[in-house]
Design an enzyme around this catalytic site. Structure first.
Site, short mmCIF file in Angstrom:
data_model
loop_
_atom_site.label_atom_id
_atom_site.label_comp_id
_atom_site.label_asym_id
_atom_site.label_seq_id
_atom_site.Cartn_x
_atom_site.Cartn_y
_atom_site.Cartn_z
CD1 TRP A 90 -2.66 1.63 0.44
CD2 TRP A 90 -2.05 1.90 2.59
NE1 TRP A 90 -3.39 2.67 0.97
CE2 TRP A 90 -3.04 2.86 2.27
CE3 TRP A 90 -1.52 1.87 3.88
CZ2 TRP A 90 -3.50 3.77 3.21
CZ3 TRP A 90 -1.99 2.78 4.81
CH2 TRP A 90 -2.96 3.72 4.47
CE LYS A 137 -10.11 0.17 3.19
NZ LYS A 137 -9.45 0.53 1.99
CG ASP A 187 -2.15 -2.53 7.34
OD1 ASP A 187 -3.29 -2.49 7.86
OD2 ASP A 187 -1.78 -1.74 6.46
#
Ligand code: KET
Length: 451
Positions: free
Chosen positions: A180, A297, A261
């Site tokens: 990311w 999300k 993460d």
């Protein structure tokens, strides 16, 4: 040069300001000295800005895609840039269970808007740890975990990284190649030094497991390693459980510190427990680790900025001292986190029925993404698009790492008004049955004309 500066008579603005100063000065002698200072500062108002040297920064590689998309007047435009879930109608989705929780919170007149503690909502922290580590986690039972509420996944990563930069003996963090785009920025700004380990093999469009083992194997003892808990962004490629086990063994043998993460728990498989397996493996061995969780999300709480940082320690005593230091990181950064989003999450996680409703809605989102993969794959096959597109159905999570290059992406944006990141990543969550044909046409044209 502005005309007022060259003219000898005062400008209307200066006259108004002088009148204001006279008025205020007569009201209070203290005000006189304060306003005199601000009045003299108006000189720069007429001259060049003290910021005139500031150069325009480029847009963010991910969020800037949405900026460009918003400017495009085309009715067929399609935003597959940012990883944000859309319905079949292309609309953002607020989960029913979230609406229900919000209604309950609004109806509860006993709720107030006081500051939360520096570490956030205690109930939320407890439930978040349980969600990622499992209800029966020995680490939680033994009070070896400290969890602090932070500003979504990004804020959790940042707080964790700042703590490590202050208190950990190794300042090097290894991040996967690719990862990311915000990871290197977060860690560098926190004071860590960023290195990469091999992760993705463009030739196989799969995991470069050998490269990964070699790179982590030659990392200095104690180095921090950033791992995507599941649904690796941007590649959609995760290690198998057997591979995770090998990674775990290697990392523990070299005392490498895992920093997970977890931004997509539930989005990879549709199952919250299955998607937490990698993290739980590392906790089960009794070792230490960091985990940054995001509810952006999996609960669709993007703009509410809800997340948590957990640090699993060897003993309860260490955990409580770590927490005391995390407070010193958080207090000057944002003082304490916001109350609303964390209250939504806590309301859902603590109620068995609401939790169950959430898992059903989460599974529906994950399933819709999986069906989009199949539909896009079928559409490309039907068009006879050159190349092997099976990675579209093999990859998992929100994204497909298509293998399209930046020229092909630019072509698709220019000719088809399809917006995506320049590395060829597509947010499958932004796609619907209605828009698959348009995307397939664009990919077909890009591949046949631009290769
Ligand atoms: N980690 C990963 C791997 C990640 O993809 C994101 C967001 C985050 C953390 C942070 O999310 P937060 O909203 O702070 O909880 N990724 C999407 C959005 C973004 O770039 O901000 C994306 O990649 O599109």
């Amino acid at each position: 040069m502005r005309p007022e500066l060259t003219s000898s008579s005062p400008s209307p603005t200066d006259r108004r300001l002088s009148a204001l100063v006279r008025h205020l000065a007569s009201a209070s002698p203290l005000m006189e000295s304060q306003t005199a200072i601000s009045f003299s500062a108006t000189a720069s108002f007429h001259g060049e800005s003290v910021f005139s040297h500031v150069v325009r920064a480029p847009e963010d590689p991910i969020l800037g895609v949405t900026v460009a998309y918003n400017k495009d007047p085309s009715p067929v435009k399609l935003n597959l840039g940012v990883g944000a879930y859309r319905t079949e109608e292309g609309k953002p989705l607020v989960l029913n269970v979230v609406r229900k929780a919000e209604q309950m919170l609004v109806n509860d007149r006993s709720r107030v808007k006081e500051y939360l503690p520096i570490v956030g909502l205690a109930e939320f922290n407890k439930l978040s740890a349980k969600l990622i580590f499992g209800a029966d986690s020995p680490a939680i039972r033994e009070n070896r975990v400290t969890t602090v509420q932070c500003l979504s996944g990004t804020g959790s990563l940042r707080v964790g990284a700042e703590f490590l930069a202050r208190h950990y003996h190794q300042r090097t963090i290894y991040i996967p190649q690719p990862t990311w785009g915000n990871h290197p920025k977060i860690f560098t700004l926190s004071g860590l030094s960023v290195k990469t380990y091999r992760y993705y093999d463009p030739a196989t469009r799969g995991l470069n497991f050998q490269g990964l083992l070699e790179d982590l194997g030659s990392a200095p003892s104690g180095a921090i390693v950033l791992l995507h808990a599941c649904a690796h962004n941007p590649t959609g490629v995760d290690p198998t459980l057997q591979q995770w086990e090998q990674i775990r063994r290697l990392m523990r043998s070299k005392a490498l510190l895992p920093f997970f993460d977890s931004a997509y728990q539930g989005f990879a498989s549709g199952n919250l427990d299955a998607d937490a397996q990698s993290v739980r493996m590392f906790v089960a061995d009794g070792g230490e680790c960091f985990v940054a969780q995001s509810y952006a999300k999996n609960m669709g709480l993007y703009g509410e900025r809800v997340g948590a940082l957990s640090v699993v320690c060897k003993t309860a005593d260490v955990a409580s001292r770590v927490e005391s230091q995390l407070k010193l990181v958080i207090r000057p950064m944002f003082s304490n986190p916001p109350i609303h989003g964390a209250s939504i999450v806590a309301t859902i996680l603590k109620d068995r029925n609401m939790y169950n409703d959430w898992t059903i809605e989460l599974k529906a989102m994950a399933d819709r993404i999986i069906s989009m993969r199949q539909e896009l794959f079928d559409a490309l096959r039907a068009r006879g698009t050159p190349g092997d597109w099976s990675h579209i159905i093999k990859q998992i999570g929100m994204f497909t790492f298509t293998g399209l290059n930046s020229e092909q992406v630019a072509f698709m944006t220019r000719e088809y008004h399809i917006y995506m990141t320049s590395d060829g990543r597509i947010s499958m969550a932004g796609l619907s049955s209605k828009t698959v044909p348009h995307l397939a046409d664009a990919i077909h044209a890009a591949v046949t004309r631009m290769s």
